[in-house]
Motif scaffolding. Structure first.
Motif, PDB file in Angstrom:
ATOM      1  N   ALA A   1     -53.798 -15.112   1.361  1.00  0.00           N
ATOM      2  CA  ALA A   1     -53.813 -14.215   0.204  1.00  0.00           C
ATOM      3  C   ALA A   1     -53.993 -12.769   0.641  1.00  0.00           C
ATOM      4  CB  ALA A   1     -54.919 -14.625  -0.765  1.00  0.00           C
ATOM      5  N   MET A   2     -54.791 -12.528   1.686  1.00  0.00           N
ATOM      6  CA  MET A   2     -54.935 -11.159   2.189  1.00  0.00           C
ATOM      7  C   MET A   2     -53.618 -10.634   2.742  1.00  0.00           C
ATOM      8  SD  MET A   2     -58.676 -10.652   3.979  1.00  0.00           S
ATOM      9  CE  MET A   2     -59.015 -12.296   4.568  1.00  0.00           C
ATOM     10  N   VAL A   3     -52.864 -11.486   3.442  1.00  0.00           N
ATOM     11  CA  VAL A   3     -51.570 -11.060   3.984  1.00  0.00           C
ATOM     12  C   VAL A   3     -50.605 -10.735   2.856  1.00  0.00           C
ATOM     13  CG1 VAL A   3     -49.591 -11.745   5.379  1.00  0.00           C
ATOM     14  CG2 VAL A   3     -51.893 -12.363   6.105  1.00  0.00           C
ATOM     15  N   LEU A   4     -50.488 -11.640   1.891  1.00  0.00           N
ATOM     16  CA  LEU A   4     -49.541 -11.437   0.793  1.00  0.00           C
ATOM     17  C   LEU A   4     -49.952 -10.271  -0.093  1.00  0.00           C
ATOM     18  CD1 LEU A   4     -48.840 -15.149  -0.232  1.00  0.00           C
ATOM     19  CD2 LEU A   4     -47.539 -13.678   1.321  1.00  0.00           C
ATOM     20  N   GLY A   5     -51.267 -10.021  -0.187  1.00  0.00           N
ATOM     21  CA  GLY A   5     -51.735  -8.886  -0.962  1.00  0.00           C
ATOM     22  C   GLY A   5     -51.619  -7.565  -0.229  1.00  0.00           C
ATOM     23  N   GLY A   6     -51.237  -7.591   1.042  1.00  0.00           N
ATOM     24  CA  GLY A   6     -51.041  -6.361   1.801  1.00  0.00           C
ATOM     25  C   GLY A   6     -52.281  -5.816   2.466  1.00  0.00           C
ATOM     26  N   ALA A   7     -53.406  -6.547   2.415  1.00  0.00           N
ATOM     27  CA  ALA A   7     -54.668  -6.038   2.965  1.00  0.00           C
ATOM     28  C   ALA A   7     -54.752  -6.332   4.457  1.00  0.00           C
ATOM     29  CB  ALA A   7     -55.845  -6.643   2.215  1.00  0.00           C
ATOM     30  N   LEU A   8     -53.860  -5.748   5.224  1.00  0.00           N
ATOM     31  CA  LEU A   8     -53.790  -6.061   6.644  1.00  0.00           C
ATOM     32  C   LEU A   8     -54.987  -5.512   7.403  1.00  0.00           C
ATOM     33  CD1 LEU A   8     -49.982  -5.468   7.298  1.00  0.00           C
ATOM     34  CD2 LEU A   8     -51.172  -7.575   6.689  1.00  0.00           C
ATOM     35  N   GLU A   9     -55.501  -4.356   7.002  1.00  0.00           N
ATOM     36  CA  GLU A   9     -56.666  -3.807   7.687  1.00  0.00           C
ATOM     37  C   GLU A   9     -57.895  -4.694   7.483  1.00  0.00           C
ATOM     38  OE1 GLU A   9     -56.226   0.939   7.465  1.00  0.00           O
ATOM     39  OE2 GLU A   9     -55.791  -0.126   5.619  1.00  0.00           O
ATOM     40  N   LEU A  10     -58.077  -5.168   6.262  1.00  0.00           N
ATOM     41  CA  LEU A  10     -59.191  -6.077   6.001  1.00  0.00           C
ATOM     42  C   LEU A  10     -59.010  -7.385   6.759  1.00  0.00           C
ATOM     43  CD1 LEU A  10     -59.725  -5.508   2.181  1.00  0.00           C
ATOM     44  CD2 LEU A  10     -61.304  -4.919   4.005  1.00  0.00           C
ATOM     45  N   LEU A  11     -57.769  -7.858   6.850  1.00  0.00           N
ATOM     46  CA  LEU A  11     -57.517  -9.104   7.563  1.00  0.00           C
ATOM     47  C   LEU A  11     -57.842  -8.957   9.048  1.00  0.00           C
ATOM     48  CD1 LEU A  11     -56.361 -12.004   7.543  1.00  0.00           C
ATOM     49  CD2 LEU A  11     -54.144 -10.999   8.064  1.00  0.00           C
ATOM     50  N   LEU A  12     -57.461  -7.838   9.653  1.00  0.00           N
ATOM     51  CA  LEU A  12     -57.757  -7.639  11.067  1.00  0.00           C
ATOM     52  C   LEU A  12     -59.267  -7.533  11.301  1.00  0.00           C
ATOM     53  CD1 LEU A  12     -54.932  -5.161  12.113  1.00  0.00           C
ATOM     54  CD2 LEU A  12     -55.129  -7.568  12.683  1.00  0.00           C
ATOM     55  N   ALA A  13     -59.968  -6.858  10.399  1.00  0.00           N
ATOM     56  CA  ALA A  13     -61.420  -6.786  10.532  1.00  0.00           C
ATOM     57  C   ALA A  13     -62.042  -8.175  10.430  1.00  0.00           C
ATOM     58  CB  ALA A  13     -61.999  -5.869   9.453  1.00  0.00           C
ATOM     59  N   PHE A  14     -61.527  -8.993   9.524  1.00  0.00           N
ATOM     60  CA  PHE A  14     -62.055 -10.345   9.400  1.00  0.00           C
ATOM     61  C   PHE A  14     -61.713 -11.175  10.632  1.00  0.00           C
ATOM     62  CE2 PHE A  14     -61.698 -14.796   8.191  1.00  0.00           C
ATOM     63  CZ  PHE A  14     -62.943 -15.002   7.629  1.00  0.00           C
ATOM     64  N   ALA A  15     -60.527 -10.982  11.196  1.00  0.00           N
ATOM     65  CA  ALA A  15     -60.142 -11.743  12.385  1.00  0.00           C
ATOM     66  C   ALA A  15     -61.074 -11.441  13.555  1.00  0.00           C
ATOM     67  CB  ALA A  15     -58.694 -11.428  12.757  1.00  0.00           C
ATOM     68  N   VAL A  16     -61.477 -10.166  13.706  1.00  0.00           N
ATOM     69  CA  VAL A  16     -62.413  -9.814  14.775  1.00  0.00           C
ATOM     70  C   VAL A  16     -63.749 -10.522  14.548  1.00  0.00           C
ATOM     71  CG1 VAL A  16     -63.710  -7.906  15.794  1.00  0.00           C
ATOM     72  CG2 VAL A  16     -61.290  -7.620  15.251  1.00  0.00           C
ATOM     73  N   TYR A  17     -64.246 -10.470  13.326  1.00  0.00           N
ATOM     74  CA  TYR A  17     -65.518 -11.134  13.018  1.00  0.00           C
ATOM     75  C   TYR A  17     -65.421 -12.637  13.256  1.00  0.00           C
ATOM     76  CZ  TYR A  17     -69.433 -12.931  10.320  1.00  0.00           C
ATOM     77  OH  TYR A  17     -70.570 -13.593   9.942  1.00  0.00           O
ATOM     78  N   ALA A  18     -64.329 -13.259  12.794  1.00  0.00           N
ATOM     79  CA  ALA A  18     -64.172 -14.709  12.926  1.00  0.00           C
ATOM     80  C   ALA A  18     -64.073 -15.124  14.394  1.00  0.00           C
ATOM     81  CB  ALA A  18     -62.939 -15.174  12.159  1.00  0.00           C
ATOM     82  N   ALA A  19     -63.389 -14.314  15.211  1.00  0.00           N
ATOM     83  CA  ALA A  19     -63.274 -14.657  16.631  1.00  0.00           C
ATOM     84  C   ALA A  19     -64.634 -14.631  17.312  1.00  0.00           C
ATOM     85  CB  ALA A  19     -62.313 -13.689  17.312  1.00  0.00           C
ATOM     86  N   ILE A  20     -65.444 -13.610  17.012  1.00  0.00           N
ATOM     87  CA  ILE A  20     -66.791 -13.545  17.608  1.00  0.00           C
ATOM     88  C   ILE A  20     -67.628 -14.726  17.153  1.00  0.00           C
ATOM     89  CG2 ILE A  20     -68.911 -12.190  17.680  1.00  0.00           C
ATOM     90  CD1 ILE A  20     -67.188  -9.696  17.455  1.00  0.00           C
ATOM     91  N   GLU A  21     -67.559 -15.038  15.877  1.00  0.00           N
ATOM     92  CA  GLU A  21     -68.357 -16.147  15.352  1.00  0.00           C
ATOM     93  C   GLU A  21     -67.943 -17.470  15.986  1.00  0.00           C
ATOM     94  OE1 GLU A  21     -70.689 -17.469  11.513  1.00  0.00           O
ATOM     95  OE2 GLU A  21     -69.733 -15.520  11.694  1.00  0.00           O
ATOM     96  N   ALA A  22     -66.640 -17.704  16.098  1.00  0.00           N
ATOM     97  CA  ALA A  22     -66.162 -18.958  16.674  1.00  0.00           C
ATOM     98  C   ALA A  22     -66.567 -19.087  18.148  1.00  0.00           C
ATOM     99  CB  ALA A  22     -64.646 -19.039  16.535  1.00  0.00           C
ATOM    100  N   LEU A  23     -66.487 -17.981  18.903  1.00  0.00           N
ATOM    101  CA  LEU A  23     -66.878 -18.037  20.307  1.00  0.00           C
ATOM    102  C   LEU A  23     -68.368 -18.346  20.463  1.00  0.00           C
ATOM    103  CD1 LEU A  23     -64.836 -15.066  21.818  1.00  0.00           C
ATOM    104  CD2 LEU A  23     -64.482 -17.510  22.207  1.00  0.00           C
ATOM    105  N   LEU A  24     -69.186 -17.747  19.625  1.00  0.00           N
ATOM    106  CA  LEU A  24     -70.615 -17.993  19.719  1.00  0.00           C
ATOM    107  C   LEU A  24     -70.960 -19.440  19.363  1.00  0.00           C
ATOM    108  CD1 LEU A  24     -72.003 -14.676  18.247  1.00  0.00           C
ATOM    109  CD2 LEU A  24     -72.024 -15.411  20.615  1.00  0.00           C
ATOM    110  N   VAL A  25     -70.282 -19.980  18.375  1.00  0.00           N
ATOM    111  CA  VAL A  25     -70.515 -21.377  18.018  1.00  0.00           C
ATOM    112  C   VAL A  25     -70.056 -22.296  19.136  1.00  0.00           C
ATOM    113  CG1 VAL A  25     -69.783 -23.215  16.446  1.00  0.00           C
ATOM    114  CG2 VAL A  25     -70.480 -21.001  15.540  1.00  0.00           C
ATOM    115  N   LEU A  26     -68.935 -21.977  19.758  1.00  0.00           N
ATOM    116  CA  LEU A  26     -68.407 -22.829  20.813  1.00  0.00           C
ATOM    117  C   LEU A  26     -69.289 -22.808  22.047  1.00  0.00           C
ATOM    118  CD1 LEU A  26     -66.039 -24.631  21.681  1.00  0.00           C
ATOM    119  CD2 LEU A  26     -64.890 -22.576  22.506  1.00  0.00           C
ATOM    120  N   TRP A  27     -69.830 -21.647  22.385  1.00  0.00           N
ATOM    121  CA  TRP A  27     -70.645 -21.543  23.588  1.00  0.00           C
ATOM    122  C   TRP A  27     -72.086 -22.003  23.384  1.00  0.00           C
ATOM    123  CZ3 TRP A  27     -68.652 -16.041  25.215  1.00  0.00           C
ATOM    124  CH2 TRP A  27     -67.370 -16.196  25.750  1.00  0.00           C
ATOM    125  N   GLY A  28     -72.470 -22.196  22.141  1.00  0.00           N
ATOM    126  CA  GLY A  28     -73.778 -22.810  21.888  1.00  0.00           C
ATOM    127  C   GLY A  28     -74.879 -21.816  21.624  1.00  0.00           C
TER     128      GLY A  28
END
Length: 809
Positions: A185-212
């Motif tokens: 929905a963010m992509v289709l709504g054109g909110a690419l800047e918000l999507l990229l900010a969320f992608a950075v946050y999600a990547a950090i969160e996923a790495l921390l969960v994976l590494w324990g």
């Protein structure tokens, strides 16, 4: 039972959001009124109306021939062509539909925030109250004209809730589907800047969960991703469970990419061919930076004058002065900041998330506020020079809007801490309110007692910015604004003091009343202070022609419609290119976040000869400014261009240029005559006709037979082999047919189209079918089919499982 309770909370949040949106947008919801601010007045109505017209014909809105000699429509994220809520503008009309669009997303912001706050351990009425505060704050409400951000903010919060459920609550495929749908929905709504900010946050969160947990404990202050303390005592999930959670998050990302391929593949193609491909220059990047002094408006409403008007003297503080600021207001008020401090200081008794997470949220808000300063602080210039991709973005003031998200989460946690009687949170809130009271009170007293030095300083700054206005009312407004902020801080101090008095359980009545009173005070302050951010204008005013413009019928020519151009000195809100389209005119100029690099190269090549540029682009009329008497101000005048090119015509000579630089040199040459010659990019191949140099003699005639957004049918009669030059934008995906056979379409005069035609009568058809759209549509449909099959398989599996459970044993 817990699920039903959460659904009831979301229903209450949706009702509260609808009531709040109706209250905030009340004047705009009146029939016959249109949103006035910036792009909501002239840009989005045109784009969304074009979407509706294309869908009504059963077509994808692929191309817009009205602006900038034609631009790819679907590829521009600002069009929101595939975003389902954009259909409101087709159902209710562009002006009424746009108001419904804003109302719906502002209302949806409250339940979306309630979902996100619940994932941080602040459910119930604190989440509802903080969500209402988020929707009513100045930075968010100022974005009512920016539909991409209005669409992106609710979905950002939904995606955040789904991500935390997936990674920290062992969510299953349902959470992954929700995460993927919110990102799509963010992509289709054109909110690419918000999507990229969320992608950075999600990547950090996923790495921390994976590494324990051991590694997460060391770097959690950078991301704040550990689970709430109420679950900290539980055994950490094993590696298999962590891999499963991260795998589902990756699957959600793939799902979002697949569903939206029909949108982002054309967008990538457009970006590659646009002026943004090399990044934005320093001036454009920092054009709307937040002046450091304007940070005072966080607690002093309208400190620099009425929002969104030329009388806002904050423009005098800018390194790059503009008439109006990007955000009409950034006021959040002392009560809200006091609640955020309470959330930051709250302890374990309320079951809040760990302190490191709350510190990370506060740090995130502070860093985003610093980034909003743009070139007034070295952080953003350093990031632009260091990290790839940052140079693509502009207008740093947007970071203030993003800073409101962690600040609102802290406010929800603060309400939860005060409700639970956290002594430390109550005392911190009281101390912060008293500090704000002292600072604002001292500022109000200084502004009221020493007007002369401020008056002289303001006069100098306004003169340097090229503005002329009386500073006396603004000084009185500044003193009143600071005093008003101090009064709000005083009430916040009283409410926080009451919460501190009831902390620890000594006086439960004080505690029960203090937290809701502080929330109500924060909301009341926002409603009073931000009432002028949403401005309206009668819709009929937007359809009035400014100045002595010719009727649209005057633009007709034998080869099609000719175009209008606007003198650079004309203030863009008087008649932008999209405003021209709203009035029924075609424009040779573009307005938007992405413009074709070829048009920029052409403009630079003949910058010293503006009439030649107009002739090359088939411009017949130029809207210009004529200086008049000082009492009347500048006048808008319409000038006719001498001998512009027809939109489609035959020329007898072709000059070949190996690259854009060589083509620009030829176009700028005084010897170049666009009526007799065309400059083509490339090298001549076999079968190229010899130059035909009939001075003063026509090489034939061209007639427009039929035109749609994506097709152009021409009939021509050439008296000799020649080149057919069409002054529509050259772009990948346009294909040519000559008498039913494929023909090569070449780039002419840096930005337009040309093809070779032999002598005689011919029929030419141009059609737009970009490969990026075909490939993206195939990927999106295949992904949608896989999701449907997976959903059907899951439903059948659950049905069989229920049958086995009901079967007698």
């Amino acid at each position: 039972m817990a699920r039903h309770r959460q659904l009831r909370e979301l229903a209450r949040a949706l009702i509260a959001g609808g009531l709040l949106a109706t209250l905030l947008l009340g004047p705009a919801l009146v029939p016959g009124q249109a949103l006035r601010s910036k792009d909501a007045a002239h840009l989005y109505p045109v784009l969304l109306r074009r979407n509706a017209a294309a869908w009504a014909r059963g077509e994808l809105p692929l191309w817009n021939p009205e602006v900038a000699c034609g631009v790819p429509h679907l590829a521009d994220p600002m069009t929101q062509a595939l975003y389902p809520p954009s259909a409101l503008c087709g159902l209710a009309g562009p002006f009424a539909g746009l108001k419904l669009f804003v109302w719906a997303h502002l209302a949806a912001l409250v339940p979306a925030f309630a979902l996100a706050a619940h994932s941080f351990g602040a459910g119930g009425w604190p989440a509802l109250a903080a969500g209402v505060l988020l929707a009513a704050c100045g930075p968010v409400l100022s974005q009512h004209w920016n539909l991409m951000w209005m669409a992106g903010l609710p979905w950002w919060l939904v995606a955040l809730a789904a991500l935390r459920a997936l990674l920290h609550r062992r969510g299953g495929p349902g959470a992954a589907l929700g995460l993927g749908a919110a990102a799509a929905a963010m992509v289709l709504g054109g909110a690419l800047e918000l999507l990229l900010a969320f992608a950075v946050y999600a990547a950090i969160e996923a790495l921390l969960v994976l590494w324990g947990r051991p590694l997460a404990a060391g770097v959690a202050c950078l991301s704040g991703t550990l689970p709430p303390e109420g679950r900290a005592a539980a055994a950490p999930p094993g590696l298999g469970m962590r891999l499963r959670s991260v795998g589902l998050a990756v699957l959600a990302a793939a799902l979002a990419l697949g569903l939206t391929a029909v949108q982002w593949l054309p967008t990538l193609e457009l970006t590659r061919l646009s002026s943004r491909a090399a990044g934005t220059g320093p001036y454009s990047a920092y054009l709307w930076s937040l002046p450091p002094g304007r940070l005072l408006e966080l607690v002093a409403p309208q400190l620099f004058g009425p929002p969104g008007t030329e009388h806002n003297w904050a423009v005098a503080l800018r390194p790059h002065p503009l008439k109006v600021p990007f955000l009409g207001g950034i006021f959040v008020g002392a009560p809200w900041l006091v609640l955020a401090v309470a959330g930051l200081a709250g302890g374990r008794r309320a079951g809040l998330v760990p302190l490191r997470l709350r510190v990370a949220l506060g740090g995130m808000a502070a860093v985003l506020a610093v980034l909003a300063l743009g070139d007034a602080c070295p952080l953003l210039p350093w990031l632009r020079a260091t990290l790839p991709g940052v140079a693509y973005f502009r207008y740093p003031e947007k970071f203030v809007v993003m800073a409101m998200l962690p600040l609102a989460l802290l406010a929800a946690l603060g309400l939860r801490a005060l409700q639970a009687g956290e002594r430390r949170a109550a005392r911190a809130a009281t101390a912060s309110a008293l500090v704000l009271l002292v600072l604002l009170g001292a500022g109000a007293a200084a502004a009221a007692s020493t007007p002369e030095p401020l008056e002289r300083w303001l006069a100098q700054q306004l003169a340097a910015a090229g503005l002329a206005m009386q500073p006396h009312p603004l000084l009185r407004s500044a003193a009143g604004s600071l005093g008003w902020g101090a009064a709000a801080a005083l009430l916040a101090a009283l409410a926080a003091g009451a919460a501190a008095r009831g902390a620890g359980g000594e006086r439960a009545a004080w505690r029960r009343a203090a937290a809701p009173a502080l929330a109500a005070l924060a909301l009341g302050v926002l409603l009073v202070a931000n009432r002028g951010l949403v401005r309206t204008i009668p819709a009929v005013r937007l359809l009035e022609r400014p100045g002595p413009l010719p009727p649209p019928e005057a633009f007709a020519s034998p080869a099609g419609t000719m175009r209008l151009a606007t003198d650079l000195r004309v203030y863009h809100e008087r008649l932008t290119p999209y405003h021209a389209e709203l009035l029924g005119y075609r424009s040779a100029q573009g307005y938007g976040s992405v413009t074709l690099a070829a048009h920029e190269r052409l403009r630079r090549a003949v910058a010293a000869d503006e009439p030649r540029l107009h002739r090359l682009a088939s411009v017949r009329w130029v809207l210009a400014v004529e200086e008049a008497e000082p009492d009347t101000g500048p006048l808008l005048v319409v000038r006719e261009v001498a001998a512009p090119l027809a939109r489609a015509q035959l020329v007898g000579r072709a000059s070949w240029a190996p690259d854009a630089t060589a083509a620009a040199w030829r176009l700028a040459s005084p010897e170049f005559d666009p009526h007799r010659e065309v400059v083509l990019l490339g090298t001549p191949g076999p079968g190229v006709p010899p130059p035909c140099d009939r001075r003063g003699a026509a090489l034939g005639r061209v007639r427009m037979v039929r035109e749609t957004d994506t097709e152009l049918h021409l009939e021509l009669e050439a008296t000799a082999p020649a080149w057919l030059v069409i002054t529509d934008a050259y772009y990948p995906g346009w294909q040519a047919e000559l008498d039913g056979r494929p023909a090569e379409l070449l780039c002419a005069n840096l930005a337009f189209r040309a093809l070779m035609v032999p002598q005689g009568r011919h029929r030419v058809r141009l059609s737009f079918a970009p490969r990026s759209v075909r490939q993206g549509l195939a990927i999106s449909l295949a992904t949608l089919g896989l999701v449907a099959l997976a959903a059907a398989g899951g439903w059948l599996a659950r049905r069989r499982r229920r049958r086995r459970e009901r079967a007698p044993r």
